[in-house]
Structure formats: structure tokens, C-alpha cells
Design a protein around this motif. Sequence first.
Motif, PDB file in Angstrom:
ATOM      1  N   PHE A  60       0.844  -1.198   0.000  1.00 38.05           N
ATOM      2  CA  PHE A  60       0.000   0.000   0.000  1.00 38.05           C
ATOM      3  C   PHE A  60       0.877   1.244   0.000  1.00 38.05           C
ATOM      4  O   PHE A  60       1.861   1.333   0.733  1.00 38.05           O
ATOM      5  N   LEU A  61       0.475   2.212  -0.820  1.00 40.09           N
ATOM      6  CA  LEU A  61       1.265   3.412  -1.076  1.00 40.09           C
ATOM      7  C   LEU A  61       0.759   4.650  -0.356  1.00 40.09           C
ATOM      8  O   LEU A  61       1.548   5.529   0.004  1.00 40.09           O
ATOM      9  N   ASN A  62      -0.556   4.759  -0.199  1.00 40.78           N
ATOM     10  CA  ASN A  62      -1.145   6.016   0.236  1.00 40.78           C
ATOM     11  C   ASN A  62      -1.092   6.182   1.751  1.00 40.78           C
ATOM     12  O   ASN A  62      -1.196   5.216   2.511  1.00 40.78           O
ATOM     13  N   ALA A  63      -0.952   7.423   2.191  1.00 40.43           N
ATOM     14  CA  ALA A  63      -0.781   7.709   3.615  1.00 40.43           C
ATOM     15  C   ALA A  63      -1.954   7.221   4.447  1.00 40.43           C
ATOM     16  O   ALA A  63      -1.759   6.652   5.528  1.00 40.43           O
ATOM     17  N   ASP A  64      -3.184   7.415   3.967  1.00 38.17           N
ATOM     18  CA  ASP A  64      -4.344   6.983   4.747  1.00 38.17           C
ATOM     19  C   ASP A  64      -4.338   5.472   4.943  1.00 38.17           C
ATOM     20  O   ASP A  64      -4.648   4.980   6.040  1.00 38.17           O
ATOM     21  N   ASP A  65      -4.011   4.727   3.893  1.00 33.13           N
ATOM     22  CA  ASP A  65      -3.982   3.266   4.008  1.00 33.13           C
ATOM     23  C   ASP A  65      -2.852   2.806   4.920  1.00 33.13           C
ATOM     24  O   ASP A  65      -3.047   1.945   5.783  1.00 33.13           O
TER      25      ASP A  65
END
Length: 421
Positions: A60-65
Motif C-alpha cells: 500500500f502506497l497512500n498515507a491513509d492506508d
Amino acid sequence: MDELSAANGQPLAGKIDRATRHVSIDAKDPAFFQNPYPVFEAIRDLTPAFYWEEYQLWCFLNADDVNALFRDRRFGREILHVATREELGMPEPAPHLKPFYDVDSLSMLEREPPVHTRLRTLVNRAFVSRQIERLRPRIERLAHELIDRIEAEGRAELIEAYAAPIPVVVIAELLGVPAERAPDLLDWSHRMVGMYQFGRTRAMEDAAVSATLAFSDFLRSYVRERRGKPADDLISTLIAAEEAGEKLTEDELITTCILLLNAGHEATVHATGNGVKTILQTGLDPAVIFGSADATAATIEECLRYDPPLHFFARYALEDLDYGGIPFRKGDRVGLLIGAANRDPARFAMADRFDPSRAQIANLAFGGGIHFCIGAPLARLEMQISMPILFQRLPSLRLAEAPLYRDNYHFHGLEALRVAW
């Protein structure tokens, strides 16, 4: 698979199957580990999660994830407390690795509650902010002493001469082991960290095992000494906890000391090196970005966000579940890409720009959840003290040659930082 390319069409080190979201990236390709950020931006433009074929896991790449997964109790650092090796199809470790895993398996970083809670509670007493702040005069003195040694030379390799000695000496003194053994501590640590590197070799494994044995023997001698002669140090504190019946075995004590020595310097060394490199390359005025305590704290946070020392953190699914539309079976591993999350444009405006004046939004350099880095207050303090002193003492500091990163994607740090003044 299609070649990955940047927004300007420049080819990047990786390939993607858009239909399956499977990606092939050789983590040992210099085109990747020297600058992984454009690769992940190209992937992010297509998908927030991808299956990294070489690692055989979803990432997972995104900050929220990444932030959510750090805190999601359906995932954890260990798996054998909820499933057997037979159930998971997980082979036993190779016999020659047993000494390493006998130590590593007792680390609080590799455990889940209730064991993790017990170990972290004991150690946390030494790492609360008010305790760490007491170290400020020692860090300041050490920073000046190190610059005194190199100032007349007009040039230095800054990782070895400055970035590495400060955190290793501080954590050694905090624990209560001789700071003059720092070269040994660094050597053992570097060899042990090799076990977490992708594509490790048998020679790296043998080096890690021998370092583990030497490190353990070294610490046991100090534990024996402190049992008879307690001092004002963390080893004595942990021994007292053990003897008070707080369920800390000697093996756990040894492993905890190894973890604190390894983690207590590895991240700070590379965060400092990466940060100094970035400041020199961007040409920002140190008198401005370190002009006040608030400005200094903001600059250090931006260094940690922009080019963090840890890029990859893996966890196990502790049950069958679905996350982000991806099904996970118990025992599947998931990769949290910290470096990519810290450059997520959905959280950080102009994320690929180094900007110490940006509005402060929490970054993920130190992780999150129950495994949030216990040494984060110490690392921040060391950087907030050592980096301004470096630029104040050496105002004409400049790069003497282009710095290169080490061949180690997980732990993102420089091979060397050669500077002149």
C-alpha cells in the motif's frame, strides 16, 4: 507487463500489469534504490495498492492506508501465536539461522500483545520525553567534540565522522555499555540488519548469526556485572524489573538491549545523513530553517517526511479478511511503503518538494499504532541538536561529491556523505 514511466514519459525501473495490478521491481537495481520515489508515484497514478512480485505480497502506497494498516489490529508483526507453521505452510527456519531467530523472536518489535505490551511497558519508562530531554547537554557536547576533531581538515565523510557516532554513543551510554565499543556495536548492528534485506545471501546470513552471538555474549557480561553492581542505566533498570517479578527473562533482556542499540542508532544515522544531503542540495539557508526552536523542529519533521530512513514495514494478516477490496488469508503478508506514504500528494501539498515551512501534518517516518518507534523522541532530539550545530560550526558546508544511497531498499540511507567547507 508494461514498462513504468514517469509523467514526462521517462522510463522507470519497473513493470506493471494493469489488469492484475502485479508489479515487478528489482529492489537491488540502482535505478530504483537510488531514487524509489518516482517509481511509486507512477504506480500511485494507476492504483493505490499493488502486488510486488519479487516480495510476493500486496503493498500500500497512500498515507491513509498505511496509517490505517499500522493501527489495524487484524494485522500484526507475528503470526505463530494464532496459527501453526503446518497450518500456514511455513517451513522451519534453516538450522544455521537458529541463533539469530532465537534472539529476534523475543524482540518487542516482532511480538504482539500481551507479550509486546509487557515488554514495551518496561522499556517505555526510559524513553518518555521528560527522560530524553535530560540527554540534551550530553548530545550538544558530543556534537561539538566530533566537529572539533574534523574542523581543521576542511573535509570529511560525514556519516562516519558525525551522523553515526552521536546516536550510537548516546544509546550505549543510556543502556550502560562502554561508548568506546561503538565500532563493535555498529559492526554487529549492520550485520544483523542484513537479515532484513531483500535478496540476502548465505554469507550475509552467516555474518548476521556471528554478530548475534557476539552481541549477545557482550551484553550478557554487562548484565552479570550490573546484577552485582547496579548503576543509573537502562540495563540496571531492566534487571530490577526482572528481579521484581515483572516477567522479563534474561533472554528477553538481552534481546531488548540489542533491539534498542540497533534501532536506537540505525534510523537516526540515516535520517541525519539524508537530511543534511537534502538541505545542501536544495540550498536553503540554515540560519533560517534552524533559526528558532520551532523552525528547527519543523525542519527535522520535513527531513523525516521527505526522505525517511525506513521505507518498508511488513505485517501479517491475523485472520481472513478484506482490506481495500483485496482479500487476505490468515498468514498473508502486507507491505506498508512508508517512503511512498510520506510523499502522498493527497496528504502533503507538493509532496515531492522539500519545504520546512509547510503546515505540519503528521508523517509516518516512525510508523504508527502499538509499534510506533519507541525511540522517536530521542531520534528527534538528536537531530534537532546535531543538525543546527553542524551548520553553525561549518557555515560553508557543501557537498564534495554526489552522494549515493546504499544497496538496501528497506533502510534508505547513504553509502557515504563526503562534504567540504
